[in-house]
Design a protein around this motif. Structure first.
Motif, PDB file in Angstrom:
ATOM      1  N   LYS A 196       0.834  -1.205   0.000  1.00 53.03           N
ATOM      2  CA  LYS A 196       0.000   0.000   0.000  1.00 53.03           C
ATOM      3  C   LYS A 196       0.872   1.260   0.000  1.00 53.03           C
ATOM      4  O   LYS A 196       0.588   2.237  -0.703  1.00 53.03           O
ATOM      5  N   ALA A 197       1.958   1.223   0.777  1.00 52.57           N
ATOM      6  CA  ALA A 197       2.885   2.359   0.804  1.00 52.57           C
ATOM      7  C   ALA A 197       3.513   2.569  -0.565  1.00 52.57           C
ATOM      8  O   ALA A 197       3.743   3.705  -1.000  1.00 52.57           O
ATOM      9  N   ASN A 198       3.802   1.461  -1.265  1.00 50.21           N
ATOM     10  CA  ASN A 198       4.335   1.538  -2.626  1.00 50.21           C
ATOM     11  C   ASN A 198       3.340   2.230  -3.558  1.00 50.21           C
ATOM     12  O   ASN A 198       3.715   3.073  -4.381  1.00 50.21           O
ATOM     13  N   LYS A 199       2.052   1.901  -3.414  1.00 51.02           N
ATOM     14  CA  LYS A 199       1.020   2.524  -4.257  1.00 51.02           C
ATOM     15  C   LYS A 199       0.923   4.023  -3.994  1.00 51.02           C
ATOM     16  O   LYS A 199       0.861   4.832  -4.932  1.00 51.02           O
ATOM     17  N   TYR A 200       0.891   4.413  -2.706  1.00 55.12           N
ATOM     18  CA  TYR A 200       0.768   5.833  -2.410  1.00 55.12           C
ATOM     19  C   TYR A 200       2.042   6.594  -2.767  1.00 55.12           C
ATOM     20  O   TYR A 200       1.987   7.792  -3.080  1.00 55.12           O
ATOM     21  N   TYR A 201       3.183   5.901  -2.739  1.00 54.51           N
ATOM     22  CA  TYR A 201       4.415   6.528  -3.212  1.00 54.51           C
ATOM     23  C   TYR A 201       4.310   6.827  -4.707  1.00 54.51           C
ATOM     24  O   TYR A 201       4.693   7.905  -5.167  1.00 54.51           O
ATOM     25  N   LYS A 202       3.794   5.861  -5.497  1.00 54.52           N
ATOM     26  CA  LYS A 202       3.651   6.088  -6.934  1.00 54.52           C
ATOM     27  C   LYS A 202       2.604   7.169  -7.223  1.00 54.52           C
ATOM     28  O   LYS A 202       2.670   7.834  -8.255  1.00 54.52           O
ATOM     29  N   LEU A 203       1.659   7.335  -6.310  1.00 53.57           N
ATOM     30  CA  LEU A 203       0.630   8.353  -6.507  1.00 53.57           C
ATOM     31  C   LEU A 203       1.204   9.756  -6.344  1.00 53.57           C
ATOM     32  O   LEU A 203       0.894  10.659  -7.124  1.00 53.57           O
ATOM     33  N   ARG A 204       2.078   9.957  -5.319  1.00 47.42           N
ATOM     34  CA  ARG A 204       2.547  11.310  -5.007  1.00 47.42           C
ATOM     35  C   ARG A 204       4.073  11.439  -4.911  1.00 47.42           C
ATOM     36  O   ARG A 204       4.579  12.485  -4.509  1.00 47.42           O
ATOM     37  N   ASN A 205       4.813  10.370  -5.236  1.00 47.21           N
ATOM     38  CA  ASN A 205       6.274  10.382  -5.145  1.00 47.21           C
ATOM     39  C   ASN A 205       6.787  10.498  -3.715  1.00 47.21           C
ATOM     40  O   ASN A 205       7.971  10.761  -3.496  1.00 47.21           O
ATOM     41  N   GLN A 206       5.883  10.301  -2.753  1.00 45.24           N
ATOM     42  CA  GLN A 206       6.303  10.328  -1.351  1.00 45.24           C
ATOM     43  C   GLN A 206       5.196   9.748  -0.487  1.00 45.24           C
ATOM     44  O   GLN A 206       4.020  10.084  -0.639  1.00 45.24           O
ATOM     45  N   SER A 207       5.568   8.846   0.397  1.00 38.25           N
ATOM     46  CA  SER A 207       4.646   8.340   1.410  1.00 38.25           C
ATOM     47  C   SER A 207       5.463   8.019   2.657  1.00 38.25           C
ATOM     48  O   SER A 207       6.696   8.073   2.632  1.00 38.25           O
ATOM     49  N   PHE A 208       4.776   7.684   3.735  1.00 35.86           N
ATOM     50  CA  PHE A 208       5.457   7.516   5.015  1.00 35.86           C
ATOM     51  C   PHE A 208       4.935   6.274   5.729  1.00 35.86           C
ATOM     52  O   PHE A 208       3.769   5.896   5.577  1.00 35.86           O
TER      53      PHE A 208
ATOM     54  N   VAL B  38       7.934  12.476  27.453  1.00 36.44           N
ATOM     55  CA  VAL B  38       8.623  11.230  27.777  1.00 36.44           C
ATOM     56  C   VAL B  38       9.773  11.012  26.798  1.00 36.44           C
ATOM     57  O   VAL B  38       9.737  11.489  25.660  1.00 36.44           O
ATOM     58  N   PRO B  39      10.811  10.283  27.223  1.00 44.10           N
ATOM     59  CA  PRO B  39      11.913   9.980  26.309  1.00 44.10           C
ATOM     60  C   PRO B  39      11.436   9.062  25.187  1.00 44.10           C
ATOM     61  O   PRO B  39      10.569   8.210  25.384  1.00 44.10           O
ATOM     62  N   ASN B  40      11.987   9.250  24.008  1.00 44.00           N
ATOM     63  CA  ASN B  40      11.706   8.338  22.905  1.00 44.00           C
ATOM     64  C   ASN B  40      12.288   6.973  23.267  1.00 44.00           C
ATOM     65  O   ASN B  40      13.497   6.851  23.475  1.00 44.00           O
ATOM     66  N   PRO B  41      11.458   5.934  23.354  1.00 47.45           N
ATOM     67  CA  PRO B  41      11.937   4.643  23.877  1.00 47.45           C
ATOM     68  C   PRO B  41      13.025   3.977  23.047  1.00 47.45           C
ATOM     69  O   PRO B  41      13.848   3.241  23.593  1.00 47.45           O
ATOM     70  N   ILE B  42      13.046   4.215  21.722  1.00 44.17           N
ATOM     71  CA  ILE B  42      14.040   3.530  20.897  1.00 44.17           C
ATOM     72  C   ILE B  42      15.182   4.459  20.474  1.00 44.17           C
ATOM     73  O   ILE B  42      16.112   4.030  19.795  1.00 44.17           O
ATOM     74  N   GLY B  43      15.101   5.732  20.878  1.00 45.76           N
ATOM     75  CA  GLY B  43      16.202   6.649  20.602  1.00 45.76           C
ATOM     76  C   GLY B  43      16.345   7.060  19.149  1.00 45.76           C
ATOM     77  O   GLY B  43      17.374   7.623  18.762  1.00 45.76           O
ATOM     78  N   SER B  44      15.338   6.798  18.340  1.00 44.44           N
ATOM     79  CA  SER B  44      15.348   7.220  16.937  1.00 44.44           C
ATOM     80  C   SER B  44      13.908   7.373  16.473  1.00 44.44           C
ATOM     81  O   SER B  44      12.973   6.851  17.099  1.00 44.44           O
ATOM     82  N   LEU B  45      13.716   8.051  15.351  1.00 50.19           N
ATOM     83  CA  LEU B  45      12.364   8.260  14.837  1.00 50.19           C
ATOM     84  C   LEU B  45      11.809   6.964  14.270  1.00 50.19           C
ATOM     85  O   LEU B  45      12.446   6.354  13.395  1.00 50.19           O
ATOM     86  N   PRO B  46      10.625   6.514  14.722  1.00 50.43           N
ATOM     87  CA  PRO B  46      10.033   5.278  14.186  1.00 50.43           C
ATOM     88  C   PRO B  46       9.257   5.520  12.893  1.00 50.43           C
ATOM     89  O   PRO B  46       8.195   4.942  12.664  1.00 50.43           O
ATOM     90  N   PHE B  47       9.782   6.403  12.057  1.00 48.40           N
ATOM     91  CA  PHE B  47       9.150   6.776  10.798  1.00 48.40           C
ATOM     92  C   PHE B  47      10.107   6.484   9.646  1.00 48.40           C
ATOM     93  O   PHE B  47      11.323   6.587   9.798  1.00 48.40           O
ATOM     94  N   ILE B  48       9.530   6.139   8.494  1.00 49.36           N
ATOM     95  CA  ILE B  48      10.314   5.936   7.281  1.00 49.36           C
ATOM     96  C   ILE B  48       9.753   6.858   6.207  1.00 49.36           C
ATOM     97  O   ILE B  48       8.555   6.802   5.891  1.00 49.36           O
ATOM     98  N   ASP B  49      10.601   7.697   5.676  1.00 55.70           N
ATOM     99  CA  ASP B  49      10.236   8.620   4.604  1.00 55.70           C
ATOM    100  C   ASP B  49      10.543   7.943   3.275  1.00 55.70           C
ATOM    101  O   ASP B  49      11.709   7.727   2.939  1.00 55.70           O
ATOM    102  N   ILE B  50       9.507   7.580   2.523  1.00 54.35           N
ATOM    103  CA  ILE B  50       9.680   6.911   1.230  1.00 54.35           C
ATOM    104  C   ILE B  50       9.642   7.977   0.140  1.00 54.35           C
ATOM    105  O   ILE B  50       8.565   8.438  -0.261  1.00 54.35           O
ATOM    106  N   ALA B  51      10.807   8.378  -0.311  1.00 47.70           N
ATOM    107  CA  ALA B  51      10.877   9.458  -1.304  1.00 47.70           C
ATOM    108  C   ALA B  51      12.250   9.459  -1.951  1.00 47.70           C
ATOM    109  O   ALA B  51      13.208   8.870  -1.443  1.00 47.70           O
ATOM    110  N   LYS B  52      12.327  10.144  -3.086  1.00 42.98           N
ATOM    111  CA  LYS B  52      13.602  10.374  -3.770  1.00 42.98           C
ATOM    112  C   LYS B  52      13.465  11.665  -4.560  1.00 42.98           C
ATOM    113  O   LYS B  52      12.399  12.295  -4.579  1.00 42.98           O
TER     114      LYS B  52
END
Length: 498
Positions: free
Chosen positions: A116-128, A220-234
């Motif tokens: 689904k993320a692949n589809k929305y990436y092709k729709l707008r060249n960026q999804s998350f 609160v502190p971020n439990p994993i110490g990094s952003l749990p997000f992936i920016d799908i873009a180029k």
């Protein structure tokens, strides 16, 4: 340069102002429009365009076509990375930990959500994608441009320092508030601002604030110490959000507008139009007839014995030419996208058919090339996802927040993952296989044994045995035919006297 301090109240107020700025609201409005058109809600946009071109009164009377979803058809052709399940291979990991990760992916439907993320990436060249621990599992969320705001990193504006997830009403994306700003003094839309919710994530802290910038939860502190997000873009241009046109969804709207125009022409000019002409003094009281109404053409009476004439005019709209124009329009558009024009057709030819395996493969290669560079992008996405998943597993294993069957050792944090996506293969029908086999035998480059091995996938000994059985049956059938013919000859022969 240091990143903004979000614990400073003035910085949060400035952030809210930026979120509500006209430029940012317009960005979200475009994202929402693309999302709704892709999900079969093109009617408001088709109606809006017809009303702007003609009039609201005319648009209200027209048979509006809005269910021809070109955007979805093209995206589903282009977004083919997860059509077949990819193969993930792990290293630096125990067998038990690998099994736990595979169950996390399977139970969470990761392949489907990544598709689904692949589809929305092709729709707008960026999804998350966001990874969220929920109900003892790890859940993937696909986010869109209208769901989030971002504070770019001060040293790299193409990456995020903070993600802000919005939860207020979507109508806020379509228009600004009553005055478009959030003043420091009280105003009439303060109650709306206080009802808004923004969840803020950085690699260090997590908190929720309202539309006035007030923090509503404990920081609160971020439990994993990094952003749990992936920016799908180029193809970014030194800024976080990808700036693109809306060619795909705009064309979808225009295509439905063209069909609406065509059907309206067919409706208006498909009926005979009644025309009354003559003396205005003799005009009938009631003129409404049939699907619409009569036209009255007043004429000056030539003499005292003037009268009225009644006739029907039959217009002849060239609907066939309009259909050809629509066909040409869509074929040209699909070609510019690198998609086979057979993906969408206005004729009744049915499913796409190919004259040979080569033509089928070429069509598949067209799709493959359309997403070839996407494989590299989603390979990176998969590795980023793996790193987030193992951080959560290392943190939550053995706690009440993770189902025990997903528990792993702490060493899982050091594991690595490689992925292999499925590529298109030559696919032949049975008829094509037999035709090619005959050609090979005729050319002397194959025999019956090798052909049988290739087509049936059996060993050489099995092929020889099967051919021998076939030859034996042929001999037996030939003998039976000879015996049958001899019997018939004996029965039909004339008797002779001795």
């Amino acid at each position: 340069m240091a990143n903004i301090d979000l614990l400073n109240p003035m910085n949060r107020k400035m952030l809210i102002d930026d979120i509500r700025s006209n430029e940012n609201v317009e960005r979200k409005r475009k994202s929402l429009k693309d999302y709704e058109i892709y999900n079969d809600n093109a009617y408001p946009y088709v109606y809006e365009k017809l009303a702007s071109q003609l009039s609201e009164q005319t648009a209200a009377q027209m048979p509006i076509v809005s269910n021809l979803n070109i955007a979805k058809a093209v995206v589903q052709k282009e977004a083919n990375i997860y059509t077949d399940e990819p193969e993930r291979n792990y290293s630096n990991i125990t067998e038990a930990d690998e099994q736990a990760i595979e169950e996390i992916y399977s139970d969470g439907g990761f392949n489907s959500i990544l598709g689904k993320a692949n589809k929305y990436y092709k729709l707008r060249n960026q999804s998350f994608i966001q990874v969220v621990p929920k109900y003892g599992k790890l859940k993937l969320r696909v986010l869109h441009g209208h769901n989030i705001d971002v504070i770019p990193d001060s040293d790299d504006p193409e990456t995020a320092y903070a993600f802000i997830i919005s939860s207020f009403d979507k109508s806020a994306y379509l228009q600004a508030g009553q005055d478009g700003t959030n003043q420091m003094s009280a105003d009439t839309d303060d109650y709306k601002a206080k009802s808004e919710r923004y969840q803020v994530w950085t690699s260090e802290i997590v908190f929720t604030m309202d539309g006035k910038g007030n923090i509503l939860t404990e920081v609160v502190p971020n439990p994993i110490g990094s952003l749990p997000f992936i920016d799908i873009a180029k193809d970014k241009d030194f800024e976080f959000f990808v700036r693109i046109g809306q060619a795909l969804t705009d064309f979808t709207v225009d295509f439905n507008v063209s069909w609406s125009d065509l059907l309206y022409i067919a409706r208006l000019q498909g009926y005979s139009v009644g025309v009354v002409s003559g003396d205005p003094e003799l005009k009938p009281e009631s003129m409404t007839v049939g699907p619409n109404r009569f036209l009255f053409l007043p004429q000056n009476p030539a003499n005292e014995n003037s009268n009225l004439t009644l006739e029907f005019k039959n217009p002849t709209p060239n609907l066939e030419a309009t259909l050809k124009a629509i066909d040409s329009l869509i074929a040209t558009f699909l070609t510019t996208r690198g998609v086979d024009a057979k993906a969408v057709s206005t004729n009744n030819s049915g499913n796409t058919s190919y004259s040979s395996a080569l033509e089928r493969l070429l069509a598949m290669i067209d799709q493959f090339r359309a997403s070839k560079e996407d494989f590299d992008l989603f390979s990176v996405v998969e590795k980023q996802l793996h790193q987030i998943v193992v951080k959560y597993l290392s943190l939550l294993s053995g706690t009440q927040f993770l189902d025990p069957k997903y528990s792993t050792s702490q060493a899982v944090i050091n594991s690595e993952m490689n992925i292999q996506f499925k590529k298109p293969e030559m696919i032949e029908t049975k008829s094509e296989q037999l035709d090619n086999a005959k050609k090979k035998i005729d050319l002397g480059i194959a025999d019956a044994v090798s052909i049988l091995e290739e087509i049936d996938g059996i060993s050489e000994d099995e092929a020889i045995e099967e051919i021998a059985e076939i030859n034996q049956r042929k001999l037996e059938n030939r003998q039976l035919l000879i015996d049958s013919n001899n019997t018939e000859d004996q029965v039909g022969a004339p008797e002779t006297n001795t």
